[in-house]
Enzyme design. Structure first.
Site, PDB file in Angstrom:
ATOM      1  N   CYS A   1       7.205  23.594 104.278  1.00  0.00           N
ATOM      2  CA  CYS A   1       5.943  22.913 104.586  1.00  0.00           C
ATOM      3  C   CYS A   1       5.661  22.759 106.070  1.00  0.00           C
ATOM      4  O   CYS A   1       4.642  23.236 106.560  1.00  0.00           O
ATOM      5  CB  CYS A   1       5.920  21.541 103.906  1.00  0.00           C
TER       6      CYS A   1
ATOM      7  N   GLY B   1      18.228  15.917 114.862  1.00  0.00           N
ATOM      8  CA  GLY B   1      18.975  16.878 114.063  1.00  0.00           C
ATOM      9  C   GLY B   1      18.860  18.274 114.637  1.00  0.00           C
ATOM     10  O   GLY B   1      18.564  18.461 115.822  1.00  0.00           O
TER      11      GLY B   1
END
Length: 452
Positions: free
Chosen positions: A254, A247
């Protein structure tokens, strides 16, 4: 069990609502008066699928909300700290909110022992320091969270593991009992081990994603199907299929923060790390690879679908869009962007008018007026097809289902150009080609050689 939860951000609000669902009585402590007022009206200040229904079911019954610490502690056997620990420039987490909470707890000390559960993400050694600061009458337990935005409620009730780090076995058993009824292995360990499990888990995921994107780049250069390659890799049980989807690079609240904090921890201990800095560099490079797939953009209108760092949330912290869209503008493009949930949070982040803390996100209601404070050349719209209409190219940055469901023929009709850069690999390349579109995915862009 009567429980106090400190912090009505993303983690605290989800934790409080889910504990009520398990049968506990919960008092949620929050210092933001406006947020408390909204909660008392039954309004969730964050977007998370399923959370509104849980809040409406339990507010005023199993769940109370207050700004008063003494009220939150009244009758509570456990207090769960879910306060923000945002990153600083050095990568170290800012623990000031946690230390303030512990200071208030110590000043309002009551008879009987209170178990203080640190669910906030903190560096190794923090729970030990917390126990030293609180002293007798308190038992500190590390209980890191592993909630994914967009699936947090499912993750709470179906975790891969429950980690409990404590120095006192009785306190560890008490915290493990909070999750009775959830079928998951319970890992009982010391404070530092529990803290490091959280950091190491997210750092490993960041490394795995960066590795995945680099394999996809090699596949592109070879004219190979990178998704087929990665599917074959994932069939190895030692590797597994998860987090092997290429991607635009990882983002969110996080992974980037925890990887940086683990590096900071290692530096303090004079431990040299080579792999984690490389993963960070690879992640930054991936944004440039996605940009390169658009080719020259000066004077062009680029439609962007997706502003949130992932689908199912309005959170834009470390979102690829926050780096890619300003780069497009700097190269002379005009950008018209859409996201079903994150337009307001993206505008606030881009213009510096909103601050997001760990575990929380600004409310998703309302959108800034068009052009209000946004950089020249950027327009945010509330309809995905309005963004695409008349654009020279379409760039897909977030994997929202409505984007994946868009008919390729409709995309071709809406666009003035024919280029689709699909950074989430939502579409079938052959179907897109049949519709008359030039399609570039990640790991499915056969023979594409980005500039060095």
């Amino acid at each position: 069990m009567p429980i106090a939860v400190a912090g009505a951000g993303y983690v605290g609000l989800t934790t409080a609502a889910c504990l009520c669902e398990l049968g506990h009585q919960v008092t949620l402590l929050e210092i933001d008066v406006e947020r408390v007022a909204r909660l008392k009206r039954g309004e969730s200040p964050i977007f998370e699928p399923g959370l509104d229904a849980l809040l409406q079911r339990h507010l005023g019954r199993a769940l109370k909300v207050t700004t008063d610490l003494s009220e939150a502690l009244d009758g509570a056997e456990v207090l769960i700290a879910c306060v923000g620990t945002p990153p600083t420039a050095s990568g170290a987490p800012n623990l000031s909110a946690l230390w303030r909470l512990l200071g208030d707890l110590r000043r309002q000390r009551r008879s009987g022992e209170l178990t203080v559960v640190v669910k906030s993400t903190v560096p190794p050694g923090t729970n030990r320091r917390a126990q030293q600061r609180l002293g007798a009458g308190f038992a500190v337990v590390s209980n890191p969270e592993f909630l994914r935005e967009g699936t947090a409620i499912h993750d709470f009730f179906h975790p891969d593991r429950i980690v409990v780090g404590a120095a006192q076995p009785a306190a560890a058993r008490q915290v493990a009992a909070l999750y009775r009824g959830i079928d998951a292995p319970v890992v009982v360990t010391g404070w530092e081990e529990a803290e490091l499990i959280k950091y190491a888990s997210n750092a490993f995921l960041a490394v795995k994603l960066s590795f995945t994107n680099e394999v996809a780049a090699v596949a592109d250069s070879l004219g190979a199907d990178g998704l087929t390659v990665l599917r074959g890799v994932g069939l190895d049980r030692r590797i597994g299929p998860h987090f092997l989807a290429p991607g635009p690079g990882y983002g969110g609240s996080c992974l980037p923060k925890d990887l940086a904090a683990l590096r900071w921890t290692a530096r303090r201990r004079r431990v040299r790390l080579d792999l984690l800095p490389a993963a960070e560099r690879a992640n930054r490079r991936q944004r440039q690879r996605v940009l390169a797939k658009l080719g020259p953009v000066a004077g062009k209108r680029i439609a962007v679908w997706g502003l949130a760092f992932k689908a199912g949330t309005d959170d834009v912290r470390e979102s690829p869009a926050l780096e890619i869209i300003p780069a497009l503008l700097a190269h002379g493009a005009r950008v018209v962007a859409h996201d079903p949930e994150a337009r307001r949070t993206f505008a606030a982040a881009l213009t510096g008018t909103g601050v997001q803390r760990e575990g929380s996100a600004p409310a998703s209601t309302g959108v800034p007026a068009p052009g209000a404070g946004l950089p020249d050349g950027l327009t945010l719209v509330d309809d995905m097809w309005e963004a695409a209409r008349g654009a020279d190219a379409l760039l897909v940055l977030t994997e929202w289902p409505e984007y994946a469901a868009a008919p390729p023929e409709a995309i071709r009709t809406a666009l003035a150009g024919d280029l689709v850069v699909d950074a989430r690999n939502l579409f079938d390349p052959e179907v897109m080609a049949t519709a008359g579109l030039r399609y570039r995915g990640v790991g499915r862009d056969r023979g594409f050689h980005p500039p060095a």
